[in-house]
Design a protein around this motif. Structure first.
Motif, mmCIF file in Angstrom:
data_model
loop_
_atom_site.group_PDB
_atom_site.id
_atom_site.type_symbol
_atom_site.label_atom_id
_atom_site.label_comp_id
_atom_site.label_asym_id
_atom_site.label_seq_id
_atom_site.Cartn_x
_atom_site.Cartn_y
_atom_site.Cartn_z
ATOM 1 N N UNK A 221 9.264 -11.372 -18.211
ATOM 2 C CA UNK A 221 9.070 -12.641 -17.965
ATOM 3 C C UNK A 221 10.260 -13.233 -15.970
ATOM 4 N N UNK A 222 11.112 -12.055 -16.118
ATOM 5 C CA UNK A 222 11.397 -12.687 -14.662
ATOM 6 C C UNK A 222 11.055 -12.225 -12.936
ATOM 7 N N UNK A 223 11.729 -13.656 -12.547
ATOM 8 C CA UNK A 223 10.524 -13.265 -10.815
ATOM 9 C C UNK A 223 11.157 -12.039 -10.198
ATOM 10 N N UNK A 224 10.065 -11.072 -9.662
ATOM 11 C CA UNK A 224 10.899 -10.392 -8.212
ATOM 12 C C UNK A 224 10.460 -10.842 -7.238
ATOM 13 N N UNK A 225 11.367 -11.102 -5.997
ATOM 14 C CA UNK A 225 11.324 -11.300 -4.970
ATOM 15 C C UNK A 225 12.128 -10.206 -4.228
ATOM 16 N N UNK A 226 11.055 -10.174 -2.683
ATOM 17 C CA UNK A 226 11.386 -9.275 -1.458
ATOM 18 C C UNK A 226 12.272 -9.972 -0.297
ATOM 19 N N UNK A 227 13.944 -9.518 -0.539
ATOM 20 C CA UNK A 227 14.888 -9.620 0.060
ATOM 21 C C UNK A 227 14.491 -9.669 1.609
ATOM 22 N N UNK A 228 15.352 -10.048 2.791
ATOM 23 C CA UNK A 228 15.465 -9.944 3.959
ATOM 24 C C UNK A 228 13.924 -9.060 4.888
ATOM 25 N N UNK A 229 12.837 -9.798 4.264
ATOM 26 C CA UNK A 229 11.523 -9.847 4.608
ATOM 27 C C UNK A 229 11.235 -9.607 6.205
ATOM 28 N N UNK A 230 10.706 -8.405 6.171
ATOM 29 C CA UNK A 230 9.883 -8.497 8.025
ATOM 30 C C UNK A 230 10.829 -7.775 8.588
ATOM 31 N N UNK A 231 11.683 -6.581 8.067
ATOM 32 C CA UNK A 231 13.194 -5.994 9.216
ATOM 33 C C UNK A 231 12.611 -4.751 8.402
ATOM 34 N N UNK A 232 11.824 -4.344 6.885
ATOM 35 C CA UNK A 232 11.618 -3.119 6.625
ATOM 36 C C UNK A 232 10.249 -2.562 6.950
ATOM 37 N N UNK A 233 10.414 -1.420 6.646
ATOM 38 C CA UNK A 233 9.032 -0.380 7.722
ATOM 39 C C UNK A 233 7.718 -1.136 7.235
ATOM 40 N N UNK A 234 7.545 -1.600 5.927
ATOM 41 C CA UNK A 234 6.179 -1.307 5.069
ATOM 42 C C UNK A 234 5.323 -2.035 5.754
ATOM 43 N N UNK A 235 4.276 -1.657 4.744
ATOM 44 C CA UNK A 235 3.606 -1.951 5.058
ATOM 45 C C UNK A 235 2.732 -3.010 4.446
ATOM 46 N N UNK A 236 2.409 -4.114 5.173
ATOM 47 C CA UNK A 236 2.052 -5.282 4.711
ATOM 48 C C UNK A 236 0.965 -4.722 3.565
ATOM 49 N N UNK A 237 0.246 -4.213 4.219
ATOM 50 C CA UNK A 237 -1.206 -4.003 3.035
ATOM 51 C C UNK A 237 -1.180 -3.421 1.791
ATOM 52 N N UNK A 238 0.476 -3.186 1.389
ATOM 53 C CA UNK A 238 1.249 -2.273 0.599
ATOM 54 C C UNK A 238 1.669 -3.584 -0.317
ATOM 55 N N UNK A 239 1.523 -4.252 -0.244
ATOM 56 C CA UNK A 239 2.696 -5.434 -0.570
ATOM 57 C C UNK A 239 2.276 -5.954 -1.758
ATOM 58 N N UNK A 240 0.463 -5.960 -1.869
ATOM 59 C CA UNK A 240 -0.264 -6.583 -2.723
ATOM 60 C C UNK A 240 -0.314 -5.729 -3.587
ATOM 61 N N UNK A 241 0.172 -4.510 -3.871
ATOM 62 C CA UNK A 241 0.042 -3.529 -4.802
ATOM 63 C C UNK A 241 1.368 -3.807 -5.830
ATOM 64 N N UNK A 242 2.155 -4.636 -5.105
ATOM 65 C CA UNK A 242 3.474 -4.862 -6.159
ATOM 66 C C UNK A 242 3.516 -6.914 -6.800
ATOM 67 N N UNK A 243 3.981 -6.177 -8.067
ATOM 68 C CA UNK A 243 3.867 -7.939 -8.734
ATOM 69 C C UNK A 243 4.592 -8.706 -8.019
ATOM 70 N N UNK A 244 4.516 -9.076 -6.853
ATOM 71 C CA UNK A 244 5.757 -9.602 -5.935
ATOM 72 C C UNK A 244 5.701 -11.172 -6.528
ATOM 73 N N UNK A 245 6.362 -12.370 -6.863
ATOM 74 C CA UNK A 245 6.602 -13.757 -6.265
ATOM 75 C C UNK A 245 6.942 -14.558 -5.562
ATOM 76 N N UNK A 246 8.310 -14.064 -5.194
ATOM 77 C CA UNK A 246 7.954 -14.551 -3.385
ATOM 78 C C UNK A 246 8.603 -13.559 -2.673
ATOM 79 N N UNK A 247 8.629 -13.940 -1.115
ATOM 80 C CA UNK A 247 9.373 -13.555 0.047
ATOM 81 C C UNK A 247 10.515 -14.390 0.465
ATOM 82 N N UNK A 248 11.386 -13.859 1.164
ATOM 83 C CA UNK A 248 12.644 -14.523 1.620
ATOM 84 C C UNK A 248 13.165 -13.775 3.326
ATOM 85 N N UNK A 249 12.225 -15.106 3.538
ATOM 86 C CA UNK A 249 12.332 -13.917 5.166
ATOM 87 C C UNK A 249 14.139 -13.975 5.996
ATOM 88 N N UNK A 250 13.637 -13.015 6.379
ATOM 89 C CA UNK A 250 14.724 -12.074 7.346
ATOM 90 C C UNK A 250 15.653 -13.713 8.047
#
Ligand code: C2E
Ligand code: MG
Ligand code: MG
Length: 596
Positions: free
Chosen positions: A489-518
């Motif tokens: 039941x913990x939340x999963x957040x992506x830290x420093x979002x926007x500076x990585x190389x990740x494809x934004x499209x792949x994001x929805x595959x992950x059980x993410x709860x919030x994005x922290x804008x770098x």
């Protein structure tokens, strides 16, 4: 001669056994006591023979001994045996003689009349008689044999010296010889200020793949082929050595400046870039080089080699530049890093770590919705250190696992305490950072579950922050780890979002709860128009996939105003509060509202 006299003295006490007893002191070839026939035999023998009295005076010499030493018989008779003594220091090898014996054999160097030397093997017999003993010696010229033996020994010594200083596989000088030659070159650099040399270490990339994949024979063939191909890259004053395994080292002696070294390095790269034929295999390789220059002022060859190796380790993989030149700053950095590593190992035991907390603020009403746990190290000498000063070392050494567990447990316990002591409408959330290494730890979910159980914190109050690179690195295994965490039941957040190389499209595959804008996008919000566009896009994306957004590093009212205009829900930054220790936070969290 003392040995001879001693033997004679010993023999005097015995009855006469020989024929040569009393000797006249005349210079004559005749030996009265010898029967004529015996004398004729002695005169024609190839073996040299002398008969001398106890004082060493030669009573008889045959033509062979005279010729052997370059004298006439007449010159020898009446002379002392010491006429043969060479001035060279020698240890005569005496065999066949023991206390009380009357005969012995020795091998020694004799002097010729012309000053030359010869090796002789002498067989001596003491013949005692009434007028004192005489000593009869037969001489064999063994010069040729000894010279052959000496040449052989010399050759052997040379060979074993060569073997001790060379690599058996490639025949190149080995590390021992290279170090010696570097030492000599450093000596020259010290004596002449304009003299300069460079020490280079070359490492073949992925050599173990050749060894493991194609076998050691091909590995050996490659090393041989590399050494043969690189030899022409060097001048005769240089030394090209094999240090170990896939590591070569060279000394570039008497260079005029660093560009000489870099030219050699380029030449080597060119040579390595061409394929190598190893038996039936065509093998490709490349190399990395580290350079140390004598201008650093080395006292010892080992230090220069160490620094060249240090520089080598700084050559980044995947880049076009395949060499690094060591400089003293690098050395200081390496030294400081080692010190840090040692201190870090002790820090946990000495309880030097602290957790600071930074409020996360709702931009709707200015309330604190959560706290991010941020690690600090109260270093005994250097004061309070931020993660940027030690976190990468903790990651590289694996220390991050126990350290991360400590932060998690410590902050969960603290949050549970706040929950118990301070009543609020909705419980504060705790955000804890997880590094990539922690996410790869197979027991991570189990560990988080255990900490929640032990501290009594509800999983819904815990948010785990992960950087997008760590998360999207190897998507499939990471997905199962994240699902296991979600089960708590913990939340999963992506830290420093926007500076990585990740494809934004792949994001929805992950059980993410919030994005922290770098922070880098926030600080440029009112300077660069693109930053505002990026933030706007992230907010739209977040809305699309149904996750919340936190803006990091908000420092100014202008930044806040833009974020509010863009409908960003939450923010964190010095505008509200810097990270604080738990007692300062206790005062802050009860009913506090920031103006937003
Ligand atoms: P982060 O998770 O993105 O944390 C935010 C960083 O921004 C913190 O730096 C915080 O002090 C800083 N910050 C917050 N507001 C402002 C602001 O207005 N202006 C500026 N200039 N900076 C602000 P900090 O504490 O130095 O931490 C740096 C990074 O170290 C963190 O970035 C996080 O990635 C990592 N870190 C911190 N604690 C831990 C930990 O316990 N475990 C792990 N794995 N990583 C941690
Ligand atoms: Mg964070
Ligand atoms: Mg961040």
């Amino acid at each position: 001669m003392e040995g001879v006299h001693a033997v004679i003295r010993a023999a005097r006490s015995r009855p006469a056994t020989g024929v040569m007893t009393k000797q006249p002191k005349t210079k004559t070839r005749a030996t009265p006591s010898l029967p004529r026939q015996s004398q004729a035999i002695l005169d024609t023998m190839q073996l040299g023979v002398t008969q001398a009295n106890a004082e060493g005076e030669i009573l008889y010499a045959n033509p062979a001994v005279a010729e052997m030493h370059g004298y006439t018989v007449a010159e020898l008779v009446g002379s002392n045996l010491s006429i043969f003594e060479a001035s060279v220091e020698q240890e005569p090898t005496i065999a066949g003689w023991s206390e009380g014996s009357t005969s012995w054999t020795s091998e020694r160097v004799h002097k010729r009349k012309d000053g030359g030397t010869l090796f002789v093997r002498a067989l001596s017999d003491v013949i005692s008689g009434s007028a004192g003993g005489t000593i009869v010696t037969g001489y064999e010229d063994i010069t040729e044999r000894r010279q052959a033996e000496d040449a052989l020994r010399e050759q052997h010594e040379k060979e074993s010296l060569h073997a001790a200083l060379h690599d058996p596989l490639t025949g190149l000088p080995n590390k021992l010889l290279l170090l010696d030659l570097i030492d000599q070159a450093l000596g020259r650099c010290k004596r002449h200020s304009e003299y300069m040399c460079a020490v280079v270490v070359l490492n073949l990339d992925r050599f173990h793949l050749v060894n493991d994949g194609l076998g050691h024979t091909v590995g050996d063939q490659l090393l041989n082929a590399v050494s043969e191909r690189l030899k022409p890259c060097f001048r005769s004053v240089d030394t090209f050595a094999r240090l170990s395994g896939d590591e070569f080292g060279f000394l570039l002696d008497d260079i005029s400046d660093i560009s000489d070294t870099l030219r050699v390095a380029d030449r080597i790269q060119e040579q390595l870039a061409k394929p190598f034929q190893c038996g039936s295999e065509e093998v490709f390789t490349s190399g990395r080089m580290g350079v140390a220059l004598s201008t650093t002022g080395y006292e010892r060859a080992e230090d220069a080699l160490r620094d060249a190796t240090l520089a080598l380790h700084r050559v980044k993989s995947g880049t076009a530049v395949r060499h690094e030149v060591f400089d003293p700053v690098m050395h200081r950095r390496a030294h400081a890093r080692m010190e840090l590593e040692t201190d870090l190992r002790w820090a946990m035991e000495r309880e030097e770590f602290r957790v600071f907390y930074q409020p996360i603020v709702s931009l709707e009403d200015g309330t604190i919705t959560g706290l991010e746990a941020l690690l600090r190290w109260e270093h005994p000498r250097r004061g309070l250190l931020e993660p940027s000063e030690f976190l990468s070392v903790a990651e590289q050494t694996g220390m991050i696992i126990p350290l991360g567990s400590w932060v998690l447990e410590h902050s969960c316990r603290q949050m549970r305490k706040w929950h118990d002591e301070i009543s609020r409408d909705s419980p504060l959330s705790l955000s804890v950072n997880l590094s990539g290494k922690q996410l790869l730890w197979k027991d991570i979910a189990q560990h988080v579950g255990q900490v929640l159980e032990e501290t009594g914190l509800d999983g819904r109050s815990l948010r785990l922050e992960m950087k997008e690179v760590a998360m999207l690195d190897d998507a499939d295994p990471m997905l199962s780890v994240l699902s296991e965490l979600k089960e708590l039941n913990v939340s999963l957040d992506i830290d420093d979002f926007g500076i990585g190389y990740s494809s934004l499209r792949s994001l929805h595959r992950f059980p993410i709860d919030s994005l922290k804008i770098d922070r880098s996008f926030i600080e440029k919000l009112h300077i660069r128009r693109e930053s505002e566009e990026i933030v706007r896009t992230i907010l739209a994306l977040a809305q699309n996939i149904g996750v919340s957004v936190v803006a990091e590093g908000v420092e100014s009212p202008e930044e806040l105003a833009t974020l509010k205009k863009l409908n960003c829900e939450m923010a964190q930054g010095h505008l509200f509060s810097a990270p604080l220790l738990h007692d300062q936070i206790t005062e802050l969290i009860e009913g506090h509202r920031y103006p937003v």
